[in-house]
Design a protein around this motif. Structure first.
Motif, PDB file in Angstrom:
ATOM      1  N   ALA A 167       0.830  -1.200   0.000  1.00  0.00           N
ATOM      2  CA  ALA A 167       0.000   0.000   0.000  1.00  0.00           C
ATOM      3  C   ALA A 167       0.870   1.259   0.000  1.00  0.00           C
ATOM      4  CB  ALA A 167      -0.916   0.005   1.210  1.00  0.00           C
ATOM      5  N   ILE A 168       0.348   2.315  -0.609  1.00  0.00           N
ATOM      6  CA  ILE A 168       1.010   3.614  -0.652  1.00  0.00           C
ATOM      7  C   ILE A 168       0.151   4.587   0.153  1.00  0.00           C
ATOM      8  CG2 ILE A 168       1.848   5.478  -2.124  1.00  0.00           C
ATOM      9  CD1 ILE A 168       1.963   3.390  -4.392  1.00  0.00           C
ATOM     10  N   PRO A 169       0.655   5.114   1.263  1.00  0.00           N
ATOM     11  CA  PRO A 169      -0.164   5.971   2.146  1.00  0.00           C
ATOM     12  C   PRO A 169      -0.891   7.100   1.417  1.00  0.00           C
ATOM     13  CG  PRO A 169       1.911   5.446   3.208  1.00  0.00           C
ATOM     14  CD  PRO A 169       2.005   4.904   1.825  1.00  0.00           C
ATOM     15  N   SER A 170      -0.228   7.751   0.489  1.00  0.00           N
ATOM     16  CA  SER A 170      -0.879   8.855  -0.223  1.00  0.00           C
ATOM     17  C   SER A 170      -2.057   8.357  -1.060  1.00  0.00           C
ATOM     18  CB  SER A 170       0.130   9.577  -1.115  1.00  0.00           C
ATOM     19  OG  SER A 170       0.701   8.678  -2.064  1.00  0.00           O
ATOM     20  N   SER A 171      -1.907   7.165  -1.644  1.00  0.00           N
ATOM     21  CA  SER A 171      -3.002   6.592  -2.437  1.00  0.00           C
ATOM     22  C   SER A 171      -4.163   6.174  -1.536  1.00  0.00           C
ATOM     23  CB  SER A 171      -2.505   5.386  -3.229  1.00  0.00           C
ATOM     24  OG  SER A 171      -1.499   5.755  -4.138  1.00  0.00           O
ATOM     25  N   LEU A 172      -3.849   5.714  -0.330  1.00  0.00           N
ATOM     26  CA  LEU A 172      -4.903   5.336   0.597  1.00  0.00           C
ATOM     27  C   LEU A 172      -5.765   6.538   0.965  1.00  0.00           C
ATOM     28  CD1 LEU A 172      -2.978   2.929   3.031  1.00  0.00           C
ATOM     29  CD2 LEU A 172      -4.430   2.325   1.088  1.00  0.00           C
ATOM     30  N   LEU A 173      -5.135   7.660   1.224  1.00  0.00           N
ATOM     31  CA  LEU A 173      -5.885   8.870   1.556  1.00  0.00           C
ATOM     32  C   LEU A 173      -6.766   9.290   0.390  1.00  0.00           C
ATOM     33  CD1 LEU A 173      -3.138  10.930   3.434  1.00  0.00           C
ATOM     34  CD2 LEU A 173      -5.111   9.759   4.432  1.00  0.00           C
ATOM     35  N   HIS A 174      -6.240   9.180  -0.820  1.00  0.00           N
ATOM     36  CA  HIS A 174      -7.004   9.566  -2.011  1.00  0.00           C
ATOM     37  C   HIS A 174      -8.160   8.602  -2.254  1.00  0.00           C
ATOM     38  CE1 HIS A 174      -7.777   9.935  -6.407  1.00  0.00           C
ATOM     39  NE2 HIS A 174      -7.605  11.229  -6.138  1.00  0.00           N
ATOM     40  N   SER A 175      -8.002   7.341  -1.830  1.00  0.00           N
ATOM     41  CA  SER A 175      -9.021   6.318  -2.094  1.00  0.00           C
ATOM     42  C   SER A 175     -10.012   6.153  -0.949  1.00  0.00           C
ATOM     43  CB  SER A 175      -8.345   4.964  -2.347  1.00  0.00           C
ATOM     44  OG  SER A 175      -7.432   5.038  -3.413  1.00  0.00           O
ATOM     45  N   LEU A 176      -9.827   6.883   0.135  1.00  0.00           N
ATOM     46  CA  LEU A 176     -10.643   6.662   1.324  1.00  0.00           C
ATOM     47  C   LEU A 176     -12.118   6.951   1.086  1.00  0.00           C
ATOM     48  CD1 LEU A 176     -10.709   5.855   4.271  1.00  0.00           C
ATOM     49  CD2 LEU A 176     -10.213   8.229   4.893  1.00  0.00           C
ATOM     50  N   LEU A 177     -12.433   8.052   0.428  1.00  0.00           N
ATOM     51  CA  LEU A 177     -13.842   8.413   0.226  1.00  0.00           C
ATOM     52  C   LEU A 177     -14.564   7.419  -0.686  1.00  0.00           C
ATOM     53  CD1 LEU A 177     -13.780  12.320   0.027  1.00  0.00           C
ATOM     54  CD2 LEU A 177     -14.586  10.863   1.886  1.00  0.00           C
ATOM     55  N   PRO A 178     -14.013   7.068  -1.866  1.00  0.00           N
ATOM     56  CA  PRO A 178     -14.720   6.053  -2.665  1.00  0.00           C
ATOM     57  C   PRO A 178     -14.798   4.699  -1.959  1.00  0.00           C
ATOM     58  CG  PRO A 178     -12.583   6.592  -3.638  1.00  0.00           C
ATOM     59  CD  PRO A 178     -12.854   7.619  -2.593  1.00  0.00           C
ATOM     60  N   ALA A 179     -13.759   4.351  -1.198  1.00  0.00           N
ATOM     61  CA  ALA A 179     -13.799   3.092  -0.448  1.00  0.00           C
ATOM     62  C   ALA A 179     -14.892   3.117   0.596  1.00  0.00           C
ATOM     63  CB  ALA A 179     -12.436   2.837   0.209  1.00  0.00           C
ATOM     64  N   LEU A 180     -15.021   4.228   1.288  1.00  0.00           N
ATOM     65  CA  LEU A 180     -16.073   4.351   2.294  1.00  0.00           C
ATOM     66  C   LEU A 180     -17.452   4.248   1.653  1.00  0.00           C
ATOM     67  CD1 LEU A 180     -16.685   4.882   5.284  1.00  0.00           C
ATOM     68  CD2 LEU A 180     -16.655   7.338   4.775  1.00  0.00           C
ATOM     69  N   ALA A 181     -17.617   4.864   0.474  1.00  0.00           N
ATOM     70  CA  ALA A 181     -18.900   4.794  -0.229  1.00  0.00           C
ATOM     71  C   ALA A 181     -19.217   3.358  -0.629  1.00  0.00           C
ATOM     72  CB  ALA A 181     -18.864   5.698  -1.457  1.00  0.00           C
ATOM     73  N   VAL A 182     -18.210   2.641  -1.182  1.00  0.00           N
ATOM     74  CA  VAL A 182     -18.425   1.239  -1.584  1.00  0.00           C
ATOM     75  C   VAL A 182     -18.701   0.373  -0.361  1.00  0.00           C
ATOM     76  CG1 VAL A 182     -17.358  -0.784  -2.640  1.00  0.00           C
ATOM     77  CG2 VAL A 182     -17.033   1.461  -3.677  1.00  0.00           C
ATOM     78  N   PHE A 183     -17.975   0.598   0.726  1.00  0.00           N
ATOM     79  CA  PHE A 183     -18.166  -0.202   1.938  1.00  0.00           C
ATOM     80  C   PHE A 183     -19.575  -0.020   2.499  1.00  0.00           C
ATOM     81  CE2 PHE A 183     -18.082  -0.279   6.630  1.00  0.00           C
ATOM     82  CZ  PHE A 183     -17.801  -1.630   6.826  1.00  0.00           C
ATOM     83  N   ILE A 184     -20.060   1.208   2.568  1.00  0.00           N
ATOM     84  CA  ILE A 184     -21.398   1.471   3.100  1.00  0.00           C
ATOM     85  C   ILE A 184     -22.450   0.813   2.213  1.00  0.00           C
ATOM     86  CG2 ILE A 184     -23.115   3.271   3.543  1.00  0.00           C
ATOM     87  CD1 ILE A 184     -20.812   5.080   4.422  1.00  0.00           C
TER      88      ILE A 184
END
Length: 536
Positions: free
Chosen positions: A285-302
């Motif tokens: 994992a790349i920390p900067s990419s994780l921050l950028h992907s957090l919102l779409p990931a949260l949307a998919v998870f919900i």
């Protein structure tokens, strides 16, 4: 190489150390290894050309053992009543989940169609190792066959997710026709299932005829079988994960010597493999990419947790008309994501396909949320839904459960002063769950009756239920030196400072069951049963 081996040994030591706390703190212990990998990792682009193949192979091998144990640890007698429902959840349920998530990614997030359904395929299966760990560590008894349903579904749904992922990757590469897709699906299912059944039959044939002369070779054989169960069907285009699961469930429910210890062995191996996968996930994992992907990931998870998974579960189980709403809700909630989704995301990463969205980082965040949030809340949600059952033993779901209590045998020598001497067996006040199974009188072996008269010198074989060790007691050996002040004293005079009990004295080749009048001698080895200090 030495540095690599040292790092691996440190990971194993850490795994063993944290396993002590896994029953108390639950699945989030895996997050430690994910974070450890994140701290040890570097940009994937920097070593993909050198280590990409290794990362992909390691994750595939790890998932093979997870899939094999998914079948091997499942008790078919408990699974049979829900096999149809679980099988539909593992196939149609996974496909529906993938479709729903794909539609959400395209319509709500604006992704391209193929990429949307690739995301759905990767995240569509539930995690067997996580579900197993929660149910076993928390001893979570559930009503209405919920535990075996979750066990079989989570253990068998990864092959479907893998097949959907493979199909979507083929579409990405281009050049595949509709007929090619149909053949790919047919070959995956057919060769995987037929290969699994054929390998199972061959393995059972071997197990019935091989007599292992040395401990450990049976473990090596099963490791070889697990690896072959994946590799042989995969070589001809079959679904190796499906084959590994089938072989596991057949062997796990076949009677052969040392089957139960093998369940414990593969349980430990699966835990290690799961930790390896989480470590790799963190490392890549790349920390900067994780921050950028957090919102779409949260949307998919919900959406996955509140819509896709519940809709898929209801679509499959409601027609059976025997699952109440609260049970459907719990089954939906226990749709945890974990090792399989990570492996499939790593496969995408190593495949070299060009994606518009960072599916790997999104899967990282979804798994993180699922493990940390859902995994911790499963017991509380089960209790709130009224689905827990204190009288239901969740261990009956696993193949190392023994329906009949195991029996233990012990021997008593009748002395002239014994209260049992010259008495009939029917006149003895035997404890409950205890029976005299055999009377050995010289060279005679007497099957006892109530009228059997016991005599001096008889050896009485007692049969009773085995003690199920719960880890609260331990045996320690304490030798008496020549200068010990207790040599020459009676057992009744020996101090009992920590609540221990003297259960045996080993004197040379002789083993003595002591009483209060037994005299201790220099050179004796005292075997003490001591309760652990943290047992409460």
């Amino acid at each position: 190489m030495s540095l690599f081996l040292l790092i691996f040994s440190v990971i194993v030591f850490t795994c063993i150390f944290f396993n002590k706390f896994s029953g108390k703190v639950g699945i989030p212990v895996l997050l430690f290894f994910l974070m450890l990998g994140l701290l040890c990792g570097s940009r994937y682009d920097e070593f993909a050309s050198h280590w990409g193949w290794l990362v992909g192979d390691i994750s595939t091998i790890a998932l093979i053992f997870i899939m094999f144990y998914g079948g091997f640890g499942t008790r078919w007698k408990s699974a049979r009543p829900v096999a149809v429902e679980a099988g539909l959840l593992a196939t149609a349920g996974v496909a529906l989940t993938a479709v729903f998530v794909g539609l959400f990614c395209h319509l709500a997030l604006g992704w391209a169609w193929i990429e949307s359904f690739l995301m759905g395929a990767v995240i569509s299966s539930t995690d067997a190792a996580t579900v197993f760990s929660i149910l076993r560590s928390r001893k979570l008894g559930l009503k209405n066959n919920t535990a075996p349903l979750l066990e079989v579904e989570s253990g068998s749904n990864d092959p479907m997710s893998y097949m959907l992922t493979a199909v979507m990757l083929s579409l990405f590469s281009g050049g595949i026709t509709a007929a090619g897709i149909v053949w790919q699906i047919f070959s995956q299912i057919t060769f995987g299932a037929v290969g699994g059944l054929a390998i199972s039959a061959a393995a059972v044939f071997l197990l019935k005829r091989i007599n292992f002369q040395s401990n450990g070779f049976d473990l090596l054989l099963f490791i070889a079988i697990a690896l072959a169960s994946y590799s042989l069907p995969d070589l001809v285009g079959g679904n190796g994960y499906l084959s590994a699961y089938i072989v596991g469930i057949v062997l796990g429910n076949t009677d052969f010597p040392e089957r139960k210890p093998l369940v414990s062995f593969f349980d430990a191996i699966t835990s290690l493999m799961q930790i390896v996968i989480f470590f790799l996930l963190g490392m890549l994992a790349i920390p900067s990419s994780l921050l950028h992907s957090l919102l779409p990931a949260l949307a998919v998870f919900i959406f996955l947790s509140l819509a896709a998974r519940p809709l898929a579960v209801c679509g499959v189980l409601v027609p059976f008309r025997k699952y109440p709403f609260r049970q459907l809700g719990l089954i939906s909630f226990v749709g945890l994501r974990g090792a399989a989704s990570i492996v499939f995301a790593i496969n995408i990463l190593t495949s070299g396909v060009e994606l518009q969205n960072d599916i790997f980082s999104i899967v990282f965040c979804i798994v993180l949320l699922s493990i940390a949030l859902q995994g911790s809340l499963v017991p509380a949600v089960a209790k709130a839904a009224g689905m827990t059952d204190a009288g239901e033993d969740v261990m009956t779901t696993f193949s190392d459960f023994s329906e009949n209590a195991e029996m233990s045998f012990g021997a008593i020598r009748i002395k002239e002063t014994s209260s049992w001497n010259n008495r009939q067996i029917k006149d003895l006040a035997l404890p409950q769950d205890c029976i005299i199974a055999l009377v050995v009188r010289g060279n005679l072996r007497i099957v006892p009756k109530g009228s059997t008269l016991l005599e001096t010198g008889d050896e009485i074989v007692i049969c009773t239920r085995s003690f199920q060790d719960r880890g609260t007691d331990s045996l320690i050996r304490h030798p008496l030196s020549d200068s010990s002040k207790w040599a020459g004293h009676r057992v009744s005079e020996y101090p009992n400072k920590d609540g221990s009990l003297l259960v045996m004295i080993q004197r040379g080749e002789e083993k003595i069951i002591p009483n209060g009048n037994t005299i201790l001698k220099a050179g004796d080895v005292l075997v003490l049963l001591r309760r652990d200090t943290d047992a409460g």
